[in-house]
Write an enzyme that holds these catalytic residues in place. Structure first.
Site, PDB file in Angstrom:
ATOM      1  N   ASP A  35       0.921  -1.148  -0.101  1.00  0.00           N
ATOM      2  CA  ASP A  35       0.011   0.041  -0.157  1.00  0.00           C
ATOM      3  C   ASP A  35       0.992   1.419  -0.130  1.00  0.00           C
ATOM      4  OD1 ASP A  35      -3.139  -0.805   2.116  1.00  0.00           O
ATOM      5  OD2 ASP A  35      -1.888  -1.839   0.068  1.00  0.00           O
ATOM      6  N   ALA A  36       1.826   1.202   0.632  1.00  0.00           N
ATOM      7  CA  ALA A  36       2.901   2.445   1.103  1.00  0.00           C
ATOM      8  C   ALA A  36       3.560   2.699  -0.519  1.00  0.00           C
ATOM      9  CB  ALA A  36       3.902   2.166   1.775  1.00  0.00           C
ATOM     10  N   GLU A  37       3.836   1.624  -1.186  1.00  0.00           N
ATOM     11  CA  GLU A  37       4.528   1.690  -2.488  1.00  0.00           C
ATOM     12  C   GLU A  37       3.434   2.634  -3.418  1.00  0.00           C
ATOM     13  OE1 GLU A  37       5.727  -2.104  -2.828  1.00  0.00           O
ATOM     14  OE2 GLU A  37       7.827  -1.593  -2.365  1.00  0.00           O
ATOM     15  N   TYR A  38       2.103   1.953  -3.483  1.00  0.00           N
ATOM     16  CA  TYR A  38       1.084   2.538  -4.170  1.00  0.00           C
ATOM     17  C   TYR A  38       0.952   3.960  -3.909  1.00  0.00           C
ATOM     18  CZ  TYR A  38      -3.495   2.874  -6.348  1.00  0.00           C
ATOM     19  OH  TYR A  38      -4.475   3.277  -6.940  1.00  0.00           O
ATOM     20  N   ASP A  39       0.670   4.228  -2.705  1.00  0.00           N
ATOM     21  CA  ASP A  39       0.444   5.650  -2.014  1.00  0.00           C
ATOM     22  C   ASP A  39       1.817   6.552  -2.554  1.00  0.00           C
ATOM     23  OD1 ASP A  39      -1.572   4.749  -1.020  1.00  0.00           O
ATOM     24  OD2 ASP A  39      -0.749   4.745   1.161  1.00  0.00           O
ATOM     25  N   LEU A  85     -35.924  -8.478 -11.434  1.00  0.00           N
ATOM     26  CA  LEU A  85     -35.549  -9.965 -11.283  1.00  0.00           C
ATOM     27  C   LEU A  85     -36.908 -10.675 -10.848  1.00  0.00           C
ATOM     28  CD1 LEU A  85     -31.892 -10.506 -10.484  1.00  0.00           C
ATOM     29  CD2 LEU A  85     -32.956 -11.130 -12.527  1.00  0.00           C
ATOM     30  N   GLU A 116     -24.668 -16.879  -9.600  1.00  0.00           N
ATOM     31  CA  GLU A 116     -24.001 -15.721  -9.116  1.00  0.00           C
ATOM     32  C   GLU A 116     -24.783 -15.144  -7.920  1.00  0.00           C
ATOM     33  OE1 GLU A 116     -24.383 -12.517 -11.974  1.00  0.00           O
ATOM     34  OE2 GLU A 116     -24.124 -13.944 -13.598  1.00  0.00           O
ATOM     35  N   LYS A 118     -26.483 -12.532  -5.640  1.00  0.00           N
ATOM     36  CA  LYS A 118     -27.362 -11.414  -5.553  1.00  0.00           C
ATOM     37  C   LYS A 118     -26.978 -10.448  -4.627  1.00  0.00           C
ATOM     38  CE  LYS A 118     -32.165  -9.710  -6.775  1.00  0.00           C
ATOM     39  NZ  LYS A 118     -31.922  -8.638  -5.984  1.00  0.00           N
ATOM     40  N   ASP A 120     -26.466  -7.177  -2.362  1.00  0.00           N
ATOM     41  CA  ASP A 120     -27.716  -6.119  -1.820  1.00  0.00           C
ATOM     42  C   ASP A 120     -27.009  -4.737  -1.845  1.00  0.00           C
ATOM     43  OD1 ASP A 120     -30.100  -5.456  -1.161  1.00  0.00           O
ATOM     44  OD2 ASP A 120     -29.978  -6.331   0.918  1.00  0.00           O
ATOM     45  N   GLU A 179     -23.401  -3.740  -9.206  1.00  0.00           N
ATOM     46  CA  GLU A 179     -23.992  -3.346  -7.928  1.00  0.00           C
ATOM     47  C   GLU A 179     -22.968  -2.379  -7.386  1.00  0.00           C
ATOM     48  OE1 GLU A 179     -27.110  -4.171  -8.103  1.00  0.00           O
ATOM     49  OE2 GLU A 179     -27.834  -4.289  -5.961  1.00  0.00           O
ATOM     50  N   TYR A 231     -21.986  -7.225 -13.127  1.00  0.00           N
ATOM     51  CA  TYR A 231     -22.655  -8.633 -13.238  1.00  0.00           C
ATOM     52  C   TYR A 231     -23.185  -8.785 -14.896  1.00  0.00           C
ATOM     53  CZ  TYR A 231     -26.731  -5.853 -11.901  1.00  0.00           C
ATOM     54  OH  TYR A 231     -27.522  -4.650 -11.570  1.00  0.00           O
ATOM     55  N   LYS A 295     -29.131 -17.598 -14.198  1.00  0.00           N
ATOM     56  CA  LYS A 295     -29.328 -17.073 -15.313  1.00  0.00           C
ATOM     57  C   LYS A 295     -28.909 -18.152 -16.468  1.00  0.00           C
ATOM     58  CE  LYS A 295     -27.589 -12.630 -13.778  1.00  0.00           C
ATOM     59  NZ  LYS A 295     -26.336 -11.459 -13.824  1.00  0.00           N
ATOM     60  N   LYS A 319     -34.061 -16.305  -3.568  1.00  0.00           N
ATOM     61  CA  LYS A 319     -33.769 -15.605  -2.538  1.00  0.00           C
ATOM     62  C   LYS A 319     -33.366 -16.341  -1.258  1.00  0.00           C
ATOM     63  CE  LYS A 319     -34.502 -11.457  -2.435  1.00  0.00           C
ATOM     64  NZ  LYS A 319     -35.540 -10.606  -2.517  1.00  0.00           N
ATOM     65  N   CYS A 413     -35.244  -4.332  41.164  1.00  0.00           N
ATOM     66  CA  CYS A 413     -35.087  -5.372  40.198  1.00  0.00           C
ATOM     67  C   CYS A 413     -36.624  -6.119  39.960  1.00  0.00           C
ATOM     68  CB  CYS A 413     -34.260  -6.537  41.025  1.00  0.00           C
ATOM     69  SG  CYS A 413     -34.317  -8.223  40.238  1.00  0.00           S
ATOM     70  N   CYS A 416     -36.630  -9.608  42.311  1.00  0.00           N
ATOM     71  CA  CYS A 416     -36.665  -9.472  43.703  1.00  0.00           C
ATOM     72  C   CYS A 416     -37.213  -8.095  44.091  1.00  0.00           C
ATOM     73  CB  CYS A 416     -35.439  -9.950  44.259  1.00  0.00           C
ATOM     74  SG  CYS A 416     -34.117  -8.746  43.944  1.00  0.00           S
ATOM     75  N   CYS A 431     -28.716  -5.884  39.711  1.00  0.00           N
ATOM     76  CA  CYS A 431     -29.374  -6.247  40.898  1.00  0.00           C
ATOM     77  C   CYS A 431     -28.412  -6.940  41.688  1.00  0.00           C
ATOM     78  CB  CYS A 431     -30.425  -7.223  40.633  1.00  0.00           C
ATOM     79  SG  CYS A 431     -31.231  -8.087  42.213  1.00  0.00           S
ATOM     80  N   CYS A 436     -31.272 -12.894  44.856  1.00  0.00           N
ATOM     81  CA  CYS A 436     -32.244 -12.873  43.737  1.00  0.00           C
ATOM     82  C   CYS A 436     -32.320 -14.210  42.981  1.00  0.00           C
ATOM     83  CB  CYS A 436     -31.727 -11.887  43.120  1.00  0.00           C
ATOM     84  SG  CYS A 436     -32.930 -11.407  41.512  1.00  0.00           S
TER      85      CYS A 436
HETATM   86  S1  IVH Z   1     -28.872  -9.296 -13.465  1.00  0.00           S
HETATM   87  C1  IVH Z   1     -32.303  -8.344 -16.046  1.00  0.00           C
HETATM   88  N1  IVH Z   1     -27.359 -10.013 -11.336  1.00  0.00           N
HETATM   89  O1  IVH Z   1     -30.837  -7.066  -8.537  1.00  0.00           O
HETATM   90  C2  IVH Z   1     -31.212  -8.746 -15.156  1.00  0.00           C
HETATM   91  N2  IVH Z   1     -28.876  -8.473 -10.931  1.00  0.00           N
HETATM   92  O2  IVH Z   1     -33.868  -7.369  -8.675  1.00  0.00           O
HETATM   93  C3  IVH Z   1     -31.121  -8.012 -13.949  1.00  0.00           C
HETATM   94  N3  IVH Z   1     -28.520  -7.573  -8.581  1.00  0.00           N
HETATM   95  O3  IVH Z   1     -31.539  -4.200 -10.384  1.00  0.00           O
HETATM   96  C4  IVH Z   1     -30.068  -7.652 -13.323  1.00  0.00           C
HETATM   97  N4  IVH Z   1     -26.627  -8.860  -8.098  1.00  0.00           N
HETATM   98  O4  IVH Z   1     -29.359  -4.424  -9.091  1.00  0.00           O
HETATM   99  C5  IVH Z   1     -28.417  -9.374 -11.672  1.00  0.00           C
HETATM  100  N5  IVH Z   1     -25.687 -11.009  -9.927  1.00  0.00           N
HETATM  101  C6  IVH Z   1     -26.760 -10.121 -10.163  1.00  0.00           C
HETATM  102  C7  IVH Z   1     -27.322  -9.099  -9.437  1.00  0.00           C
HETATM  103  C8  IVH Z   1     -28.234  -8.373 -10.012  1.00  0.00           C
HETATM  104  C9  IVH Z   1     -27.628  -8.132  -7.520  1.00  0.00           C
HETATM  105  C10 IVH Z   1     -29.745  -6.625  -8.460  1.00  0.00           C
HETATM  106  C11 IVH Z   1     -29.701  -5.576  -9.705  1.00  0.00           C
HETATM  107  C12 IVH Z   1     -31.148  -5.607 -10.065  1.00  0.00           C
HETATM  108  C13 IVH Z   1     -31.801  -6.241  -9.111  1.00  0.00           C
HETATM  109  C14 IVH Z   1     -32.909  -6.956  -9.547  1.00  0.00           C
END
Ligand code: IVH
Length: 676
Positions: A35-39, A85, A116, A118, A120, A179, A231, A295, A319, A413, A416, A431, A436
């Site tokens: 990191d230091a070299e990068y900096d 989705l 993949e 998903k 958040d 994302e 993605y 997918k 999910k 308490c 008691c 307490c 107790c």
């Molecule tokens: S594919 C048409 N792949 O989930 C395909 N989406 O509920 C849609 N998300 O708006 C995207 N990880 O922001 C895809 N590996 C992933 C994902 C992903 C998160 C989110 C994405 C999308 C939302 C759909």
């Protein structure tokens, strides 16, 4: 002019080097320089650019720090809409999805899937022309998003410029989608800092990420620890990409980070296995994932399948059971702990979280309740990760009716009725009535627990019953129980009584540290108990030790030393020890408890899970190793301790419980190695 030219060259070289090393670091996770070299490279570039402002270009790695505040976001019309989705919540729904697509494609079609996580976070679209990032946009309503280019430019993992790979020039046009997220450990750190500064903490990493990207002042975005996973290749010119898997590999080659462990498979059963793997690992990831996306891999097949109302037919989000939910906080109650601590908890309207019905959640302490402004009657966000106790994250103040009541700590308490006490330097109320009954139940439960005397089959429910029925007036009474007394209790028959008595008998021979833990001396958990057993051959030796003698033990803090001396100064506790002695409970250490002395953690093996409050895993590992201990990745019979942080992995916690491996916190670990 010549010098000028050299500067230009040097700047270009520096930028190239920085991009390359950023790629190794962010994308490959395999840096070649420190990191230091990068900096240092970055510092030199900044210096040269400061001296030659005419040479600054918008895609320079120095230009990530953020620009002037934007008056408002421009609107961006997406070339193709950002779809959402369809969700599946169980295996049957996923199988039904596959049946539908098979029907559309013809039953005998070969299908491959990518699986993949998903992620958040916040969906973004990144547009590149001739390899330069020209636009970054949020999803918005799917058709029109917000132009957040300036903000996204500050995220180090997003390439500002696509490098030339081999002799492959960057594509003339590219739109990548992905994302933006905030890594969990950095999120915790950010929230800690915010709380220290008196600012409102973010409810979760997703909100933190979204809030940070949608800032008018990009220097705020720049100050937030954000990252990205791509993605999808949404569009590309000059290159043919014909499958999702290839698209991801292509993006990675161009310098975009993608989530690790993405897999391609030939059948749905394998995809479902992968789902289970992700689910199992979910708590150990450094980002929030709320499911997996399955997918159809081939773009040709994707095209034939098309989409219905905002969601493609070719993908499905399977999910995970939710970790967070919303429910009503009905009442704040108080539990009395083993050492007399008054622990506030939330009584909730029952809510399903992660496949379990939650009725109670911990509220830590009075100060925490007030800091988060949690009131009785509030609608609250509750969270349960892995096997940890559910927590109230935050109230939804916008849903208040005015009927909510501010919490007032009890003065007596609840069990008691004796007045409660709050030591000035502590956050907890206590307490202090030694008789107790609530404390007794908790003490009995602790004594019998896996981490202490390990009396098999004796848990919270029996502790309550045995104390209520007057069979246990202190923990030594275990060893004076009579068969007939237990037989009278509901649910017991000769066989179960015999089993329990055998388990109690077996506990008499436990190592000394287990007895020390079981006594419930404040500050003496499993780690400190083992340390004590290493330094004292018997309970009698320990009882004879002065505060001064205890304090000099490396790894033992003055608070704990005092607490031990105070404990044994009380007649009640000395009598308890005598009563245990008469019952022939072992009070001398076993030979193996006298461990070698070079490091405090010599011979001990740790497994780390979750986010530790103040140190990274690397730092904890270093600390443990410096003290002669070892860190391994999975819990086994040889594991001495599970070091548990926030959001621990469910599998590790469960396995440790099964094997009776004690858990310790970072605080306990520190107490041990640097004397508290
Ligand atoms: S594919 C048409 N792949 O989930 C395909 N989406 O509920 C849609 N998300 O708006 C995207 N990880 O922001 C895809 N590996 C992933 C994902 C992903 C998160 C989110 C994405 C999308 C939302 C759909």
């Amino acid at each position: 002019m010549g010098a000028e030219e050299d500067v230009g060259k040097r700047i270009r070289r520096l930028r190239k080097a920085i991009r390359y090393h950023a790629y190794r670091y962010y994308v490959l996770d395999d840096p070649e320089i420190t990191d230091a070299e990068y900096d240092a490279l970055m510092a030199e570039l900044k210096e040269l650019e400061a001296a030659h402002p005419e040479l600054v270009t918008p895609d320079s790695p120095t230009q990530r720090v953020g620009a002037e505040p934007l008056p408002q976001f421009e609107k961006v019309e997406h070339r193709t809409p950002l779809l959402s989705l369809d969700n599946a919540f169980d295996e049957e729904e996923v199988r039904a999805w596959e049946r539908r697509i098979r029907r559309l494609l013809g039953d005998d079609t070969d299908l491959q899937y990518t699986v993949e996580p998903k992620i958040d976070g916040l969906a973004v679209s990144l547009t590149y022309e001739e390899g330069r990032l020209v636009q970054g946009a949020t999803r918005g309503n799917g058709f029109v998003g917000e132009d957040v280019t300036q903000n996204l430019r500050t995220i180090p993992a997003i390439p500002l410029r696509i490098p030339v790979v081999g002799d492959e020039a960057p594509p003339a046009y590219l739109e990548a989608r992905g994302e933006v997220y905030m890594p969990r450990d950095r999120f915790e750190e950010l929230n800690r800092r915010r709380e220290e500064a008196g600012e409102k903490p973010f409810a979760n990493p997703r909100n933190a990420a979204a809030g940070s990207v949608r800032q008018l002042d990009s220097s705020i975005t720049a100050s937030r620890p954000l990252s990205v996973f791509v993605y999808a290749v949404e569009a590309v010119e000059g290159v043919t990409v014909s499958a999702q898997w290839d698209g991801l590999s292509y993006l990675q080659r161009l310098g975009f980070p993608k989530a690790e462990n993405i897999a391609r498979c030939d059948d749905l059963d394998t995809a479902l296995d992968l789902y289970r793997k992700w689910l199992d690992q979910r708590d150990a990831l450094n980002y929030d994932a709320d499911g997996v996306v399955i997918k159809v891999d081939s773009f040709a097949q994707q095209e034939r399948l098309g989409e219905v109302s905002h969601a493609p037919r070719w993908a499905i989000a399977y999910k995970f059971p939710a970790h967070e939910g919303i429910t009503k906080l009905l009442r704040i109650g108080i539990n009395v702990g083993r050492t007399g601590t008054l622990n506030p908890y939330a009584e909730l309207e029952p809510v399903q979280l992660g496949g379990v019905t939650i009725r109670h959640a911990t509220l830590h302490n009075e100060a925490d309740i007030h800091r988060k402004d949690i009131r009785e009657g509030d609608t609250v966000i509750v969270k349960r990760a892995g096997d940890v106790i559910p927590q109230v994250v935050a109230p939804m103040t916008e849903l208040r009716t005015g009927q909510e009541t501010v919490f007032d700590m009890v003065r007596t308490c609840p069990v008691c009725g004796e007045p409660v006490v709050k030591p000035e330097e502590e956050v907890m109320y206590y307490c202090i009535n030694a008789s107790c009954p609530a404390q007794l139940v908790a003490r009995v439960e602790h004594f019998a627990s896996r981490g202490a005397m390990d009396i098999e089959g004796f848990g919270a429910r029996l502790a309550q019953t045995f104390v209520e029925k007057g069979l246990l007036g202190d923990v030594a009474d275990f060893y004076y129980l009579k068969q007939d007394d237990i037989l009278e209790l509901e649910g017991f028959a000769e066989k179960s009584v015999a089993n329990l008595l055998a388990a109690i008998e077996a506990s008499k021979e436990r190592p000394l540290w287990r007895l020390l833990t079981g006594l419930g001396i404040r500050g003496v958990g499993a780690i400190v108990a083992q340390l004590l057993a290493r330094n004292f051959a018997s309970l009698d030796e320990l009882m004879a030790a002065s505060e001064g003698e205890l304090e000099v033990i490396e790894g033992l803090g003055p608070h704990t030393a005092k607490s031990i001396v105070d404990f044994f100064a009380q007649d009640r506790n000395r009598n308890l020890v005598e009563k245990l002695r008469r019952a022939r409970v072992r009070m001398t250490r076993l030979p193996e408890e006298e461990a070698p002395k070079e490091g405090q953690l010599n011979g001990l093996t740790f497994v780390i899970t979750g986010t530790l409050p103040t140190m990274s895993r690397e730092a904890a590992t270093e600390l443990i190793e410096a003290q002669g201990g070892r860190v391994t990745s999975s819990v086994s019979r040889n594991t001495s301790y599970l070091l548990v942080g926030e959001s621990p992995g469910g599998t590790k916690v469960r396995r440790a419980e099964e094997l009776g491996v004690p858990s310790v916190t970072e605080e306990e670990l520190r107490e041990l190695v640097d004397g508290g």
